[in-house]
Design a protein around this motif. Structure first.
Motif, PDB file in Angstrom:
ATOM      1  N   THR A 135      33.412 -28.279 -46.541  1.00  0.00           N
ATOM      2  CA  THR A 135      32.340 -29.440 -46.329  1.00  0.00           C
ATOM      3  C   THR A 135      32.730 -30.047 -46.912  1.00  0.00           C
ATOM      4  O   THR A 135      33.594 -30.070 -48.461  1.00  0.00           O
ATOM      5  N   LYS A 202      24.728 -37.097 -46.539  1.00  0.00           N
ATOM      6  CA  LYS A 202      25.178 -35.879 -45.573  1.00  0.00           C
ATOM      7  C   LYS A 202      25.020 -35.481 -44.344  1.00  0.00           C
ATOM      8  O   LYS A 202      26.250 -34.829 -43.688  1.00  0.00           O
ATOM      9  N   GLU A 206      29.047 -35.238 -42.781  1.00  0.00           N
ATOM     10  CA  GLU A 206      28.940 -34.073 -41.556  1.00  0.00           C
ATOM     11  C   GLU A 206      29.554 -34.367 -39.985  1.00  0.00           C
ATOM     12  O   GLU A 206      30.747 -33.962 -39.848  1.00  0.00           O
ATOM     13  N   ASP A 230      31.885 -23.880 -47.729  1.00  0.00           N
ATOM     14  CA  ASP A 230      31.203 -24.506 -48.855  1.00  0.00           C
ATOM     15  C   ASP A 230      31.099 -23.899 -49.994  1.00  0.00           C
ATOM     16  O   ASP A 230      30.613 -22.982 -50.251  1.00  0.00           O
TER      17      ASP A 230
END
Length: 258
Positions: A135, A202, A206, A230
């Motif tokens: 991530t 966020k 992504e 993550d």
């Protein structure tokens, strides 16, 4: 907007670094046509070896658009290292800033001057057991949405065969191949008119990480895991396991003491 001159310090670094890279590592480089010929932009690159910044910088140096990497602001104040960092136009990150946007103000300024700023969105070497991108952190998305500049996703693979993550000794023989694949700009336009909230950052991050991962799938000829590794979630899970292992023993010891 014209390209910035590469300058003495970057050319000096190239003279030092390119010959051993050419001799020791083979190259499979694709996607250079996606690197903009002019104007400011971001490259978002996966990170799987301590030497891949040098190998990747070699790739992009050959496009004529040298990358400006982000580094801790303190490094810019230390003797020869500081002079080299400033001379090659690297980008200080002011982590002591309480304002997240201010922490990347130099990166924003560099993009607006027409520079290429290279981000490692993962923030550190991947901890995924199979080397897939983790991530990402939101810095690249923050600068991209602030400047509305192109974001070029880049995947690389092979430097990790020379020096695996967290290894200390490189293995140059037999000669390894450094694969790099740059893709077309990531489409972030749907985020431009939205407030830069944590959720928006966020989501944009992504999208960027998904583009990098697809390119790495192309290089490796494999499918990445459905969910990216993550580190934060793994730390929480590890703490939970540690508590569950120690709690019964603590209760047993308390029972014996009564």
């Amino acid at each position: 907007m014209p390209r910035r001159r590469i300058g003495f310090w970057y050319r000096f670094a190239a003279v030092l670094c390119k010959p051993p890279l050419v001799v020791l590592i083979k190259r499979d480089w694709r996607g250079m046509e996606h690197i903009p010929a002019a104007g400011g932009f971001i490259t978002a690159v996966n990170h799987n070896s301590h030497i891949d910044p040098f190998a990747y910088a070699h790739y992009q140096y050959n496009t004529g658009r040298v990358p400006r990497f982000l580094a801790k602001s303190g490094l810019f104040r230390k003797g020869f290292v500081g002079a080299a960092m400033r001379g090659t136009g690297q980008i200080p990150v002011y982590r002591e800033s309480t304002d997240a946007l201010s922490a990347f103000r130099a990166a924003i300024d560099a993009v607006e001057r027409g520079e290429c700023v290279a981000f490692y969105p993962e923030g550190t070497l991947t901890r995924d057991p199979d080397g897939w991108p983790m991530t990402g952190k939101t810095g690249a998305a923050r600068v991209a949405l602030q400047t509305k500049c192109p974001v070029i996703p880049v995947a690389q693979w092979g430097a990790n065969a020379v020096l695996p993550p967290y290894a200390r000794k490189p293995d140059f023989f037999p000669r390894k191949t450094h694969h790099v694949l740059a893709g077309p700009p990531v489409d972030l336009t749907r985020f431009y008119d939205r407030e830069m909230t944590p959720d928006v950052l966020k989501e944009a991050t992504e999208v960027i990480m998904a583009a990098i991962t697809r390119l790495l799938e192309d290089i490796r000829g494999e499918r990445a895991p459905e969910a990216a590794y993550d580190p934060r979630r793994e730390r929480i899970e590890q703490r939970r396991k540690t508590r569950s292992q120690t709690q019964p023993r603590t209760e047993h010891e308390e029972g014996r003491s009564k």
